[in-house]
Design an enzyme around this catalytic site. Structure first.
Site, PDB file in Angstrom:
ATOM      1  N   ARG A 140       0.833  -1.217   0.000  1.00 40.10           N
ATOM      2  CA  ARG A 140       0.000   0.000   0.000  1.00 40.10           C
ATOM      3  C   ARG A 140       0.860   1.256   0.000  1.00 40.10           C
ATOM      4  O   ARG A 140       1.689   1.459   0.893  1.00 40.10           O
ATOM      5  CB  ARG A 140      -0.931  -0.019   1.213  1.00 40.10           C
ATOM      6  CG  ARG A 140      -1.905   1.145   1.251  1.00 40.10           C
ATOM      7  CD  ARG A 140      -2.884   1.000   2.393  1.00 40.10           C
ATOM      8  NE  ARG A 140      -3.791   2.138   2.436  1.00 40.10           N
ATOM      9  CZ  ARG A 140      -3.505   3.307   3.021  1.00 40.10           C
ATOM     10  NH1 ARG A 140      -2.349   3.467   3.650  1.00 40.10           N
ATOM     11  NH2 ARG A 140      -4.374   4.290   3.006  1.00 40.10           N
ATOM     12  N   LYS A 160     -14.653   6.789 -15.284  1.00 41.18           N
ATOM     13  CA  LYS A 160     -15.522   5.751 -14.712  1.00 41.18           C
ATOM     14  C   LYS A 160     -14.740   4.920 -13.710  1.00 41.18           C
ATOM     15  O   LYS A 160     -14.305   3.799 -14.001  1.00 41.18           O
ATOM     16  CB  LYS A 160     -16.111   4.884 -15.835  1.00 41.18           C
ATOM     17  CG  LYS A 160     -17.332   4.082 -15.401  1.00 41.18           C
ATOM     18  CD  LYS A 160     -18.122   3.616 -16.599  1.00 41.18           C
ATOM     19  CE  LYS A 160     -19.235   2.660 -16.251  1.00 41.18           C
ATOM     20  NZ  LYS A 160     -20.290   3.209 -15.400  1.00 41.18           N
TER      21      LYS A 160
HETATM   22  N1  PDD Z   1     -23.461   3.140 -14.589  1.00 44.40           N
HETATM   23  N2  PDD Z   1     -23.557   8.217 -14.804  1.00 44.40           N
HETATM   24  C1  PDD Z   1     -23.053   7.392 -13.878  1.00 44.40           C
HETATM   25  C2  PDD Z   1     -22.554   7.982 -12.608  1.00 44.40           C
HETATM   26  C3  PDD Z   1     -23.021   6.006 -14.117  1.00 44.40           C
HETATM   27  O1  PDD Z   1     -22.517   5.190 -13.172  1.00 44.40           O
HETATM   28  C4  PDD Z   1     -23.531   5.491 -15.331  1.00 44.40           C
HETATM   29  C5  PDD Z   1     -23.520   4.018 -15.655  1.00 44.40           C
HETATM   30  C6  PDD Z   1     -24.044   6.398 -16.271  1.00 44.40           C
HETATM   31  C7  PDD Z   1     -24.574   5.959 -17.604  1.00 44.40           C
HETATM   32  O2  PDD Z   1     -23.528   5.549 -18.443  1.00 44.40           O
HETATM   33  P1  PDD Z   1     -23.764   4.445 -19.564  1.00 44.40           P
HETATM   34  O3  PDD Z   1     -24.891   4.929 -20.386  1.00 44.40           O
HETATM   35  O4  PDD Z   1     -22.488   4.417 -20.297  1.00 44.40           O
HETATM   36  O5  PDD Z   1     -24.080   3.146 -18.859  1.00 44.40           O
HETATM   37  C8  PDD Z   1     -24.027   7.756 -15.981  1.00 44.40           C
HETATM   38  C9  PDD Z   1     -23.310   1.728 -14.831  1.00 44.40           C
HETATM   39  C10 PDD Z   1     -24.425   1.134 -15.623  1.00 44.40           C
HETATM   40  C11 PDD Z   1     -23.058   1.008 -13.524  1.00 44.40           C
HETATM   41  O6  PDD Z   1     -22.277   1.532 -12.748  1.00 44.40           O
HETATM   42  O7  PDD Z   1     -23.609  -0.057 -13.278  1.00 44.40           O
END
Ligand code: PDD
Length: 287
Positions: free
Chosen positions: A100, A149
């Protein structure tokens, strides 16, 4: 049939799938992910998901763990081995495992790659779309790079849990000025009295949703006007319609915001049309 998970080069039974205790994804949230819809045994909008995965890795300077064709192969293999026809495939890449430390590790630490597929009955979201969902607003407490993400999803978990306690299935984050940024796991949209669709422009404060991008294509083809601007929570409550978009829900009508009905309190025609048309415009690839 037992579930199979891909972990660092091996396809292992679900119960034996594990990463190291000092994986940086586990200890530091130093990992990114993608969720891609599987529908009728095919992958939806794979190229856009893979482009975003690549961008997330680049933004965090996590080395690419393998070539794009190799990643595509892993996803297909996981879907195939789990016989998922309808559901989702989850791909996570962390910076790897090492003692870590806040500093990035040296090149001896290689990224961890995990891939899971899960079957989800398409009837469940279809039924929810017929009735529409409720959302609850929450103060925006996330960090300044929500366009990446990452697996740092604790604020989203807290928000969704609070929403569920009030009978809502999604939470909408609201910034200090009263504007809705996005949902805990979806992008947020409204339709005004003129029938114009409104959603927040992309920036560092929201995820560039793949479903969002495809919905923009649908709107253009259907000649429905779209304005990308921030909207207030109060606007959402007096909007004609509201909806959310995500890979697992595609287009989901919102019928209540903080207990107040949106429009006539039923799924609206624009959201319903977008949901119906969505897969005609999404890129569909074989497995
Ligand atoms: N989540 N905004 C956030 C904060 C998200 O976590 C997601 C998707 C989206 C929509 O993005 P997309 O259309 O590319 O799925 C917007 C996914 C589905 C999840 O965390 O399960």
């Amino acid at each position: 049939m037992s579930r199979i998970v891909y972990v660092n080069g091996r396809y292992v039974p679900y119960g034996q799938a594990a990463v190291h205790v000092e994986d940086r994804g586990f200890q530091l949230g130093d990992a990114i992910y993608e969720v891609c819809e599987v529908r009728g045994g095919r992958l939806i909008d794979e190229a856009r998901h893979m482009a975003r995965l690549d961008r997330s890795l680049g933004e965090l300077r996590i080395p690419r763990p393998m070539s794009a064709p190799a990643l595509a192969h892993v996803m297909r293999e996981v879907i195939r081995r789990n016989r998922v026809r309808d559901g989702a495939v989850y791909l996570q890449v962390s910076r790897g495992a090492g003692p870590r430390d806040f500093y990035f590790p040296g090149p001896e630490v290689v990224p961890t790659v995990v891939c899971l597929a899960r079957a989800l009955s398409p009837e469940v979201p279809a039924a929810r779309a017929l009735s529409g969902i409720a959302v609850k607003s929450m103060p925006e407490i996330r960090w300044g790079r929500c366009d990446i993400k990452t697996v740092m999803l604790l604020p989203a978990c807290l928000a969704k849990e609070a929403a569920r306690k009030e009978g809502a299935s999604e939470a909408w984050f609201v910034d200090g000025e009263g504007y809705v940024t996005e949902g805990a796991s979806s992008n947020a949209w409204i339709v005004d009295d003129q029938g114009t669709v409104i959603t927040k422009p992309l920036g560092t404060d929201i995820l560039p949703g793949v479903t969002r991008a495809t919905v923009r294509d649908v709107l253009q083809k259907e000649q429905i006007s779209l304005v990308e601007r921030p909207f207030l929570l109060s606007e959402a409550q007096s909007a004609r319609e509201a909806f959310i978009t995500s890979a697992t829900q595609t287009v989901m009508p919102v019928i209540r915001v903080d207990g107040r009905p949106v429009g006539d309190g039923r799924p609206g025609p624009v959201a319903t049309l977008l949901r119906q048309k969505f897969h005609q415009f999404a890129a569909i690839s074989d497995i």
